[in-house]
Write a protein that holds these residues in place. Structure first.
Motif, PDB file in Angstrom:
ATOM      1  N   LEU A  71       0.813  -1.178  -0.051  1.00 49.00           N
ATOM      2  CA  LEU A  71       0.065   0.146   0.096  1.00 49.00           C
ATOM      3  C   LEU A  71       0.753   1.061  -0.018  1.00 49.00           C
ATOM      4  N   VAL A  72       0.563   1.955  -0.946  1.00 51.76           N
ATOM      5  CA  VAL A  72       1.626   3.296  -1.188  1.00 51.76           C
ATOM      6  C   VAL A  72       0.688   4.592  -1.019  1.00 51.76           C
ATOM      7  N   LEU A  73       1.156   5.492  -0.193  1.00 51.11           N
ATOM      8  CA  LEU A  73       0.337   6.834   0.105  1.00 51.11           C
ATOM      9  C   LEU A  73       1.384   7.685   0.066  1.00 51.11           C
ATOM     10  N   PRO A  74       1.417   8.505  -1.136  1.00 45.46           N
ATOM     11  CA  PRO A  74       2.311   9.685  -1.339  1.00 45.46           C
ATOM     12  C   PRO A  74       1.625  10.777  -0.587  1.00 45.46           C
ATOM     13  N   ALA A  75       2.751  11.684  -0.227  1.00 48.12           N
ATOM     14  CA  ALA A  75       2.153  12.953   0.529  1.00 48.12           C
ATOM     15  C   ALA A  75       2.004  14.125  -0.482  1.00 48.12           C
ATOM     16  N   GLY A  76       2.503  13.785  -1.882  1.00 51.76           N
ATOM     17  CA  GLY A  76       2.644  14.693  -2.843  1.00 51.76           C
ATOM     18  C   GLY A  76       3.809  15.860  -2.809  1.00 51.76           C
ATOM     19  N   GLY A  77       4.003  16.402  -3.879  1.00 52.09           N
ATOM     20  CA  GLY A  77       4.879  17.502  -4.030  1.00 52.09           C
ATOM     21  C   GLY A  77       4.500  18.868  -3.868  1.00 52.09           C
ATOM     22  N   TYR A  78       5.470  19.778  -4.281  1.00 51.24           N
ATOM     23  CA  TYR A  78       4.901  21.304  -4.215  1.00 51.24           C
ATOM     24  C   TYR A  78       4.154  21.528  -5.428  1.00 51.24           C
ATOM     25  N   LYS A  79       2.981  22.316  -5.432  1.00 46.45           N
ATOM     26  CA  LYS A  79       2.276  23.037  -6.546  1.00 46.45           C
ATOM     27  C   LYS A  79       2.676  24.174  -7.079  1.00 46.45           C
ATOM     28  N   VAL A  80       2.889  24.271  -8.495  1.00 43.88           N
ATOM     29  CA  VAL A  80       3.278  25.699  -8.744  1.00 43.88           C
ATOM     30  C   VAL A  80       2.046  26.692  -8.747  1.00 43.88           C
ATOM     31  N   ARG A  81       2.588  27.927  -8.308  1.00 49.70           N
ATOM     32  CA  ARG A  81       1.505  28.914  -8.413  1.00 49.70           C
ATOM     33  C   ARG A  81       1.982  29.450  -9.487  1.00 49.70           C
ATOM     34  N   PHE A 175      12.624   0.534  -5.772  1.00 48.58           N
ATOM     35  CA  PHE A 175      11.896  -0.645  -4.766  1.00 48.58           C
ATOM     36  C   PHE A 175      10.471  -0.843  -5.368  1.00 48.58           C
ATOM     37  N   LEU A 176       9.721   0.433  -5.834  1.00 49.30           N
ATOM     38  CA  LEU A 176       8.382   0.122  -6.395  1.00 49.30           C
ATOM     39  C   LEU A 176       8.358  -0.621  -7.484  1.00 49.30           C
ATOM     40  N   LYS A 177       9.284  -0.485  -8.501  1.00 49.26           N
ATOM     41  CA  LYS A 177       9.391  -1.352  -9.802  1.00 49.26           C
ATOM     42  C   LYS A 177       9.531  -2.569  -9.621  1.00 49.26           C
ATOM     43  N   GLU A 178       9.926  -3.190  -8.436  1.00 46.34           N
ATOM     44  CA  GLU A 178       9.925  -4.811  -8.059  1.00 46.34           C
ATOM     45  C   GLU A 178       8.517  -5.264  -8.412  1.00 46.34           C
ATOM     46  N   GLU A 179       8.345  -6.220  -8.800  1.00 41.65           N
ATOM     47  CA  GLU A 179       6.970  -6.842  -9.402  1.00 41.65           C
ATOM     48  C   GLU A 179       6.303  -7.315  -7.935  1.00 41.65           C
ATOM     49  N   ARG A 180       5.266  -6.692  -7.754  1.00 42.09           N
ATOM     50  CA  ARG A 180       4.600  -7.021  -6.551  1.00 42.09           C
ATOM     51  C   ARG A 180       3.089  -6.104  -6.641  1.00 42.09           C
ATOM     52  N   GLU A 181       2.094  -6.805  -5.954  1.00 44.11           N
ATOM     53  CA  GLU A 181       0.845  -6.425  -6.221  1.00 44.11           C
ATOM     54  C   GLU A 181       0.660  -5.040  -5.296  1.00 44.11           C
ATOM     55  N   THR A 182       0.441  -4.147  -5.800  1.00 44.55           N
ATOM     56  CA  THR A 182       0.398  -2.940  -5.017  1.00 44.55           C
ATOM     57  C   THR A 182      -0.565  -1.580  -5.553  1.00 44.55           C
ATOM     58  N   LEU A 183      -1.302  -1.122  -4.372  1.00 47.33           N
ATOM     59  CA  LEU A 183      -2.179  -0.151  -4.495  1.00 47.33           C
ATOM     60  C   LEU A 183      -1.666   1.261  -4.178  1.00 47.33           C
ATOM     61  N   GLY A 187      -2.231  10.317  -8.687  1.00 45.62           N
ATOM     62  CA  GLY A 187      -2.549  11.608  -9.093  1.00 45.62           C
ATOM     63  C   GLY A 187      -1.767  12.575  -8.106  1.00 45.62           C
ATOM     64  N   GLU A 188      -1.054  12.045  -7.085  1.00 47.34           N
ATOM     65  CA  GLU A 188      -0.340  13.003  -6.099  1.00 47.34           C
ATOM     66  C   GLU A 188       1.172  13.010  -6.484  1.00 47.34           C
ATOM     67  N   ASP A 189       1.848  11.853  -6.953  1.00 44.70           N
ATOM     68  CA  ASP A 189       3.242  11.847  -7.031  1.00 44.70           C
ATOM     69  C   ASP A 189       3.482  11.203  -8.582  1.00 44.70           C
ATOM     70  N   ALA A 190       4.327  11.813  -9.535  1.00 47.52           N
ATOM     71  CA  ALA A 190       4.324  11.489 -10.896  1.00 47.52           C
ATOM     72  C   ALA A 190       5.383   9.949 -10.710  1.00 47.52           C
ATOM     73  N   MET A 191       6.212  10.318  -9.821  1.00 48.24           N
ATOM     74  CA  MET A 191       7.359   9.011  -9.739  1.00 48.24           C
ATOM     75  C   MET A 191       6.354   8.008  -9.231  1.00 48.24           C
ATOM     76  N   VAL A 192       5.584   8.023  -8.267  1.00 49.19           N
ATOM     77  CA  VAL A 192       5.002   6.525  -7.743  1.00 49.19           C
ATOM     78  C   VAL A 192       4.028   6.309  -9.062  1.00 49.19           C
ATOM     79  N   ASP A 193       3.079   7.133  -9.733  1.00 46.12           N
ATOM     80  CA  ASP A 193       2.269   6.863 -10.627  1.00 46.12           C
ATOM     81  C   ASP A 193       3.277   6.155 -11.840  1.00 46.12           C
ATOM     82  N   GLY A 194       4.048   6.602 -12.179  1.00 51.02           N
ATOM     83  CA  GLY A 194       4.854   6.022 -13.194  1.00 51.02           C
ATOM     84  C   GLY A 194       5.401   4.646 -12.818  1.00 51.02           C
ATOM     85  N   ALA A 195       5.786   4.330 -11.572  1.00 48.86           N
ATOM     86  CA  ALA A 195       6.420   3.111 -11.166  1.00 48.86           C
ATOM     87  C   ALA A 195       5.487   1.880 -10.705  1.00 48.86           C
TER      88      ALA A 195
END
Ligand code: GLY
Ligand code: MN
Ligand code: MN
Length: 488
Positions: A71-81, A175-183, A187-195
């Motif tokens: 289970l992966v819960l990103p904090a999210g990054g800075y948002k451009v103003r 770590f996330l790219k290792e094959e494993r069932e993941t939720l 939409g909060e973190d582009a790296m997590v979304d991509g991995a």
């Protein structure tokens, strides 16, 4: 101060839209000079936050619902103003809920990972840690470096504070790219979304983490009381600057700014954009432009809430007579909303459906409107869902869950929110209103352009509800007294 950092280093990360680390590396002489001559500055005596036992218990519930799945819960990054400036940082609420990370300590781009193991999950908090003086980043990294944005925790400090094992966020992608069932929360973190590949239970996961927050734990209720108490002081501040607001063009901004000051001094921020509607602006439900003048004789509607360091927010509305005294027309409409709110409070107790609060409030409003002769059908007729003529003036539902988000638990299913029985520990708003548009010919002229909402925050108790914002005056007599005590 420009991001054109004289000491910045070439980025090893994927090109960002806006680079925070860009120029040539400094000379070895300079780098060596910058590394030396600093006192030790580790924080050795950090105590665990009060929230850690609660956050642990919340994670146990989540773990039990998704055994064997990462289970992966990103904090999210800075948002451009704009260009290279960002909004104030605020983590995603699900991350805050399960990690316990708070306010000024909060770590942008952190990710909470719950790794399945025999009988549950192990939790890791992936963070971008402090850049210590033996690195160059502390003065060269305009995104995380502490001479640019302030000190962060080291891995050890964050672990001491949050009681969660910490790891470097730079190691997370592999770590996330290792094959494993993941939720994930997407939409909060582009790296997590991509991995992480899409999983057919993602929506269920998002719903679960929203619904778990429907009933608050004692820590949450105490934090919400703090948010309400800070907001109460904010409303005092608003009243204290009413004379300045009347004397200043765009006086609504004077009132907005007074509340904002309190939110930043006592809390983390506002929980949402403050609504200040003077006169007919009160009839625009989401009036956040707040650029109107404030005139004697009008009402001013102020909907505002302080978000405390733990990210819980209040959501309170008071409608105040600018002069300190209600006119008879203002008072009569106000009393109708007041009585409606009392009916809303009275409807709340465990076992009653959430939607009953709205029904109780709307009934009082519809009867009052019928008595005023503005409905072309009886109150009973109007209250039929397919008719609803009174809604011309009541406009919105009167309650929502409140917590980390002002509209908390928004991803909950209808059967677990609208159609669900109330439970002890739920925190809700009760916020009926009446809005007579300035061009509404169904009302006599003295009522036109009056907008009134009264909004309080309540916690459901074993046999009813407790109004967390009870100490902020609501009855017109109390409001007049309150204003007099501040403005005399
Ligand atoms: N301030 C937003 C609301 O009352 O729902
Ligand atoms: Mn509200
Ligand atoms: Mn509100």
């Amino acid at each position: 101060m420009s991001m054109n950092n004289e000491n910045a280093e070439a980025s090893t990360e994927a090109p960002e839209k806006k680079k925070r680390i860009h120029d040539q590396a400094p000379s070895e002489l300079f780098a060596e000079f910058m590394r030396s001559g600093w006192s030790a500055s580790d924080l050795d005596d950090l105590q665990p936050l009060e929230v850690v036992t609660y956050a642990y218990a919340r994670r146990q519930v989540l773990s039990a619902a998704f055994p064997g799945i990462r289970l992966v819960l990103p904090a999210g990054g800075y948002k451009v103003r704009a260009n290279d400036t960002d909004y104030q940082y605020r983590p995603h609420s699900a991350f805050a809920y399960y990690s316990g990370v708070q306010g000024a300590d909060s770590t942008a781009d952190a990710v909470l990972v719950m790794e399945p193991t025999e009988g549950g999950h192990l939790t890791y908090l992936y963070i971008h840690p402090r850049s210590t003086r033996d690195t160059d980043a502390f003065y060269r990294d305009a995104k995380y470096g502490e001479l640019w944005v302030g000190r962060r925790y080291t891995l050890a400090e964050a672990k001491a504070r949050y009681q969660i094992d910490t790891r470097l966020v730079n190691d997370l992608e592999g770590f996330l790219k290792e094959e494993r069932e993941t939720l994930i929360i997407r939409g909060e973190d582009a790296m997590v979304d991509g991995a992480v590949k899409k999983h057919d239970r993602e929506e269920e996961f998002v719903t679960f983490v929203s619904e778990q927050r429907l009933v608050k734990d004692p820590y949450e209720i105490a934090e919400m009381q703090k948010a309400v108490d800070a907001s109460a002081l904010g409303f005092n501040d608003v009243i204290s600057v009413i004379p300045a607001a009347v004397a200043t063009p765009r006086g609504e901004r004077v009132l907005e700014a007074a509340f904002y000051g309190r939110a930043r001094v006592l809390g983390n921020d506002l929980g949402y954009s403050t609504i200040v509607g003077a006169g007919a602006h009160a009839c625009v439900l989401h009036w956040i432009r707040n650029d109107g003048d404030v005139h004697m004789g009008e009402l001013v509607l102020v909907d505002a809430g302080v978000e405390v360091e733990s990210f819980y927010t209040a959501d309170i509305t008071r409608t105040l007579p600018v002069s300190g005294k209600f006119t008879p027309a203002q008072r009569s409409l106000y009393m109708l909303v007041y009585e409606s709110q009392l009916a809303g409070f009275a409807a709340i107790k465990p076992g009653v459906k959430f939607s009953e609060i709205n029904k109780a409030c709307q009934e009082v409003l519809a009867r009052g409107l019928a008595d005023m002769g503005v409905l072309t059908v009886s109150a009973e007729e109007s209250l039929k869902p397919e008719i609803g003529l009174h809604r011309r003036w009541t406009l919105h539902g009167v309650s929502h869950h409140l917590g980390l988000d002002v509209h908390d638990c928004a991803q909950a299913r209808k059967e677990n929110y609208m159609d669900k029985e109330l439970e002890e520990g739920m925190v809700l708003t009760v916020e009926p209103g009446l809005y007579i548009q300035p061009d509404d010919e169904l009302f006599e002229p003295e009522y036109r352009g009056i907008g009134i909402r009264i909004e309080d925050d309540v916690v459901v108790t074993a046999d009813g509800c407790r109004n967390l914002s009870e100490d902020i005056p609501r009855h017109p007599d109390e409001i007049e007294k309150w204003m007099k005590s501040i403005l005399r």
